[in-house]
Design a protein around this motif. Structure first.
Motif, mmCIF file in Angstrom:
data_model
loop_
_atom_site.group_PDB
_atom_site.id
_atom_site.type_symbol
_atom_site.label_atom_id
_atom_site.label_comp_id
_atom_site.label_asym_id
_atom_site.label_seq_id
_atom_site.Cartn_x
_atom_site.Cartn_y
_atom_site.Cartn_z
ATOM 1 N N LEU A 197 -5.187 -14.214 -13.145
ATOM 2 C CA LEU A 197 -5.015 -14.860 -11.846
ATOM 3 C C LEU A 197 -4.497 -13.913 -10.757
ATOM 4 C CD1 LEU A 197 -3.403 -18.349 -11.214
ATOM 5 C CD2 LEU A 197 -2.584 -16.362 -9.963
ATOM 6 N N PRO A 198 -3.450 -13.111 -11.005
ATOM 7 C CA PRO A 198 -2.965 -12.254 -9.909
ATOM 8 C C PRO A 198 -4.029 -11.303 -9.375
ATOM 9 C CG PRO A 198 -1.313 -12.406 -11.647
ATOM 10 C CD PRO A 198 -2.571 -13.025 -12.190
ATOM 11 N N ALA A 199 -4.844 -10.725 -10.264
ATOM 12 C CA ALA A 199 -5.893 -9.799 -9.814
ATOM 13 C C ALA A 199 -6.979 -10.541 -9.053
ATOM 14 C CB ALA A 199 -6.493 -9.065 -11.015
ATOM 15 N N MET A 200 -7.404 -11.698 -9.522
ATOM 16 C CA MET A 200 -8.422 -12.477 -8.824
ATOM 17 C C MET A 200 -7.906 -12.921 -7.461
ATOM 18 S SD MET A 200 -10.072 -14.768 -11.941
ATOM 19 C CE MET A 200 -11.463 -15.339 -10.972
ATOM 20 N N ARG A 201 -6.648 -13.339 -7.420
ATOM 21 C CA ARG A 201 -6.072 -13.799 -6.155
ATOM 22 C C ARG A 201 -5.999 -12.641 -5.150
ATOM 23 N NH1 ARG A 201 -0.590 -14.433 -4.366
ATOM 24 N NH2 ARG A 201 -0.504 -15.994 -2.706
ATOM 25 N N LEU A 219 -5.327 -2.949 -18.536
ATOM 26 C CA LEU A 219 -6.518 -2.832 -17.696
ATOM 27 C C LEU A 219 -6.145 -2.938 -16.216
ATOM 28 C CD1 LEU A 219 -9.697 -2.804 -17.498
ATOM 29 C CD2 LEU A 219 -9.553 -5.302 -17.527
ATOM 30 N N PHE A 220 -5.333 -3.945 -15.891
ATOM 31 C CA PHE A 220 -4.947 -4.153 -14.494
ATOM 32 C C PHE A 220 -3.948 -3.104 -14.009
ATOM 33 C CE2 PHE A 220 -6.036 -8.655 -15.758
ATOM 34 C CZ PHE A 220 -7.263 -8.643 -15.112
ATOM 35 N N ASP A 221 -3.261 -2.457 -14.938
ATOM 36 C CA ASP A 221 -2.332 -1.403 -14.557
ATOM 37 C C ASP A 221 -3.060 -0.116 -14.159
ATOM 38 O OD1 ASP A 221 0.456 -0.442 -14.373
ATOM 39 O OD2 ASP A 221 -0.135 0.888 -16.012
#
Length: 388
Positions: free
Chosen positions: A30-34, A157-159
């Protein structure tokens, strides 16, 4: 019959996909999509509300056809739908399509999850203890495994990449699900529980005397999903290292895997609302700890408490039905609780997102979710055995 261990593994991997990947992992993404798509918290919450709406549709569809269609076939259809739309989620940035794919993922997930429970219950028909263990492994280990796998991989991955990498996270889970799918489909094919005709019952469920348990369980559905959906978004305010996010998610998953063995004695002993109240009180502590103790230690304790209790609320109401009602009413009562839970789970994400937008602080939404869980625990505590 082939090895029951291999069959149970196939069914359990199904829960890993339907719950661990398709439902819970959205909280990690959610944080990455947002950030990438410019969503408000309300828009982000709606995506999980769409998934929960799908769960309601899938649950009602399953309950409508389970008397005529073999559970193995329902499970296989549900798994195929879930995996297909997990992958589809990686292929679009269109908000309407993402909502639709999450809805369809919820439909497939509910079909597979409910039918898989019936299949797991058919593994050891001649041994009550082994049957109970198989059901505990199916519900607990499956969902926990999905959280452990997603939690160990996605935060890193998001890092290392910008938020726009989020489609790859869905693709990774979809690809892993594709690898698991053949064993899931094979496992279902090995089991053939009888398709039972609908039981004819004359008496109604004693809804008035079950009201405390019903309302408490609604609060569970409404409150738990807020924590799962928005915890990582809240952690972005100062606790957003990949190592900590991964540790929190993995600890939560391990707690889920251990939970059936922790709570089984209490669930089997009391016919009142005490087991549900205890489970929800533990969840309340887990949900509020990050706010009361905003530190790495607080987050780890929170994940452990929440994980060891969240999957046990459904077990508590199932045990309540079995201890208080005649067998011919078990199906109707569990179906009622399923719908009540699903309605709460549907309201929770979008309401919490709207509160976060209104206050500018998603922590307020976590606090509200914890308060709802606490209220549910108090209400459930008032439930007396139906024979009392």
């Amino acid at each position: 019959m082939k090895s029951t261990g291999t069959i149970l593994l196939g069914l359990t991997l199904g829960v890993c996909i339907t719950n661990g990947f398709a439902r819970f992992a959205y909280g990690l993404i959610l944080p990455a999509m947002r950030a990438d798509l410019g969503w408000s918290y309300t828009q982000a919450g709606w995506i999980n509300t769409a998934n929960a709406l799908g769960y309601i549709v899938g649950a009602m569809l399953t309950l409508a056809i389970v008397q005529r269609v073999p559970a193995a076939r329902i499970f296989q259809w549900g798994m195929a739908i879930t995996v297909a739309f997990l992958i589809a989620t990686a292929l679009t940035q269109n908000y309407a399509l993402l909502s639709a794919w999450r809805l369809l993922t919820g439909i497939g997930g509910a079909m597979a999850f409910i039918a898989g429970g019936a299949l797991a219950a058919a593994l050891h028909p001649d041994s009550q203890s082994r049957n109970a263990l198989a059901i505990a492994i199916y519900y607990g280990v499956g969902g926990g495994l999905g959280m452990v796998l997603s939690g160990a991989a996605l935060p890193w991955l998001f890092d290392h990449y910008p938020p726009s990498v989020w489609p790859l996270s869905w693709a990774l889970m979809g690809g892993t699900s594709l690898l698991f799918l053949p064993l899931c489909l094979w496992a279902a094919q090995q089991l053939h529980p009888p398709v039972k005709p609908a039981a004819t019952t004359t008496g109604r469920l004693p809804l008035g005397r079950m009201a405390a348990q019903i309302l408490g369980y609604f609060c569970f559905g409404l409150g738990y999903i807020v924590y799962v959906t928005f915890l990582v978004a809240w952690m972005k305010r100062g606790f957003d290292t990949a190592a900590l996010i991964a540790a929190v998610w993995v600890v939560m998953g391990l707690g889920i895997m251990a939970s059936p063995f922790v709570w089984r004695p209490l669930l089997a002993r009391y016919a009142s609302g005490l087991p549900l109240a205890c489970v929800m009180a533990t969840m309340t502590a887990g949900a509020l700890l990050p706010l009361a103790m905003p530190s790495a230690l607080g987050l780890m304790l929170s994940a452990a408490l929440f994980g060891v209790s969240v999957f046990m609320a459904p077990s508590a109401v199932t045990s309540f039905c079995r201890l208080n009602l005649p067998p011919q009413r078990w199906g109707r009562s569990v179906s009622l609780f399923t719908v009540v839970f699903a309605v709460g789970q549907t309201i929770g994400p979008i309401a919490a997102g709207a509160l976060g937008d209104l206050t500018g602080d998603i922590g307020q939404s976590l606090a509200a979710g914890g308060a709802i869980l606490a209220l549910g625990a108090v209400i459930a505590l008032a439930q007396r055995p139906l024979s009392a």
